[in-house]
Design a protein around this motif. Structure first.
Motif, mmCIF file in Angstrom:
data_model
loop_
_atom_site.group_PDB
_atom_site.id
_atom_site.type_symbol
_atom_site.label_atom_id
_atom_site.label_comp_id
_atom_site.label_asym_id
_atom_site.label_seq_id
_atom_site.Cartn_x
_atom_site.Cartn_y
_atom_site.Cartn_z
ATOM 1 N N TRP A 31 38.542 47.134 51.935
ATOM 2 C CA TRP A 31 37.388 46.280 51.666
ATOM 3 C C TRP A 31 37.298 45.214 52.747
ATOM 4 O O TRP A 31 38.305 44.603 53.120
ATOM 5 N N LEU A 32 36.096 44.960 53.252
ATOM 6 C CA LEU A 32 35.899 44.026 54.358
ATOM 7 C C LEU A 32 36.427 42.627 54.054
ATOM 8 O O LEU A 32 36.922 41.935 54.941
ATOM 9 N N GLY A 33 36.305 42.196 52.801
ATOM 10 C CA GLY A 33 36.744 40.867 52.435
ATOM 11 C C GLY A 33 38.239 40.648 52.563
ATOM 12 O O GLY A 33 38.718 39.511 52.588
ATOM 13 N N ALA A 105 27.286 42.990 50.018
ATOM 14 C CA ALA A 105 28.339 43.945 50.357
ATOM 15 C C ALA A 105 28.856 44.757 49.167
ATOM 16 O O ALA A 105 29.754 45.581 49.321
ATOM 17 N N ASP A 106 28.328 44.532 47.973
ATOM 18 C CA ASP A 106 28.550 45.389 46.797
ATOM 19 C C ASP A 106 27.184 45.775 46.278
ATOM 20 O O ASP A 106 26.315 44.894 46.111
ATOM 21 N N ALA A 107 26.971 47.056 46.025
ATOM 22 C CA ALA A 107 25.607 47.448 45.669
ATOM 23 C C ALA A 107 25.557 48.765 44.904
ATOM 24 O O ALA A 107 26.522 49.540 44.884
ATOM 25 N N THR A 175 29.175 51.069 44.962
ATOM 26 C CA THR A 175 30.252 51.007 45.939
ATOM 27 C C THR A 175 30.153 49.709 46.733
ATOM 28 O O THR A 175 29.371 48.820 46.386
ATOM 29 N N TYR A 176 30.967 49.605 47.775
ATOM 30 C CA TYR A 176 30.958 48.399 48.598
ATOM 31 C C TYR A 176 31.064 48.788 50.060
ATOM 32 O O TYR A 176 31.247 49.960 50.405
ATOM 33 N N LYS A 262 28.232 40.727 57.287
ATOM 34 C CA LYS A 262 27.396 39.558 57.003
ATOM 35 C C LYS A 262 27.182 39.368 55.504
ATOM 36 O O LYS A 262 26.771 38.295 55.065
ATOM 37 N N GLY A 263 27.458 40.401 54.731
ATOM 38 C CA GLY A 263 27.275 40.322 53.285
ATOM 39 C C GLY A 263 28.470 39.761 52.549
ATOM 40 O O GLY A 263 28.483 39.729 51.311
#
Length: 319
Positions: A31-33, A105-107, A175-176, A262-263
């Motif tokens: 996960w990007l975070g 970033a989660d959708a 998903t993310y 960016k999300g």
């Protein structure tokens, strides 16, 4: 002489064993975070701050939770809603650092003919139970006067859900990033029909551990916090290099990574201190209320934020 050599060997073996025992086993997902953790590893920020960290990648939330409960992991990068769920299962897991909050970033993604959450009625929707995707779809359904009973749930991890949508096995996927951007890049008929941006703060992540481990390893906890802070500083000062390190870790091409990143909002130590003056505690309460409303049989108690947070080490670092 032989006896001396034997004793030396024993001492060396004991030293190596102790070093291994001191390694912090940290579990995370692509996960990007969680990107600053990979940056901290690659740039030596863990070592700089006196902590030896082994990062282990997982694809499923439930596997992370099981590894933490069994002691196979010491620390887990996990979602806030996951801590609330574990609290209701009687498991002790506390957060000691806010890592990120997700927006776009989660959708929820869908293909042709599905443009709204309401249009998911009777459709196959892929997502992982108990994960941030679970929380997001439940919130989206509730906001549209629906429940999980209105859709056909296809259980799978976030890394697989987007692929299932692309392959036509499901009608929608929760998903993310980077999987959102990957799916959207495949075909312009895929689209986001709901994202975490529609409920800011709903999807957030913390570094977490069992409270007994935190109490026994305060210096390791402080080292992790300082290394995270160094990594965010590096990413902000060197966005190209930092972005490349994270993109490589999560397996995302840079052209997909850059808009996806960016999300996500990352929180350094100073921002943690400000956020934890009360805003994040209110967010925890709201997440608990949403989980209780959508899954009352599983989430019977909304824990006070203080029961989920262990902030002594963060406060020590933030002074």
């Amino acid at each position: 002489m032989l006896k001396k050599l034997g004793l030396a060997a024993i001492v060396v073996a004991a030293t190596v064993s102790a070093a291994c025992a001191d390694t912090v086993k940290l579990g995370l997902q692509p996960w990007l975070g969680y990107g600053p953790l990979w940056v901290a590893k690659e740039k030596g920020f863990f070592e700089k701050n006196g902590v030896d960290v082994a990062l282990t990648m997982f694809n499923w939330d439930q596997d992370l939770a099981a590894a933490l409960a069994s002691g196979n992991l010491d620390v887990v990068a996990g979602a806030t809603n996951g801590m609330i769920a574990k609290f209701n299962q009687g498991f002790d897991q506390k957060g000691f650092l806010v890592m990120d909050v997700s927006f776009q970033a989660d959708a929820v993604l869908a293909g042709n003919g599905i443009g709204t959450i309401a249009a998911l009625k009777g459709k196959k929707v892929a997502f992982e139970s108990g994960s941030t995707s679970d929380l997001l779809i439940n919130y989206a359904l509730k906001a549209n006067g629906m429940t999980l009973a209105d859709i056909e749930h296809v259980p799978m991890g976030a890394s697989e859900a987007g692929l299932a949508l692309i392959a036509g096995h499901v009608d929608a996927a929760v998903t993310y990033e980077p999987y959102i951007s990957t799916a959207l890049a495949q075909d312009d008929s895929y689209k986001v029909i709901f994202s975490a941006a529609q409920k800011p703060g709903l999807i957030s992540d913390m570094l977490t551990a069992r409270s007994d481990w935190i109490k026994a390893h305060p210096k390791d906890v402080e080292g992790l916090i300082r290394a995270w802070d160094d990594a965010i500083g590096f990413i902000r000062a060197n966005p190209a290099e930092g972005g490349e390190l994270i993109a490589k870790a999560v397996g995302s091409p840079m052209k997909e990574f850059e808009p996806a990143f960016k999300g996500v909002r990352l929180y350094n130590v100073a921002e943690n201190k400000e956020f934890l003056k009360g805003d994040f505690q209110s967010t925890i309460q709201e997440i608990g209320e949403i989980m209780h409303a959508t899954k009352p049989d599983e989430i019977k108690k909304i824990p006070p934020a203080g029961d989920l947070l262990a902030l002594d080490e963060l406060n020590a670092v933030a002074k």
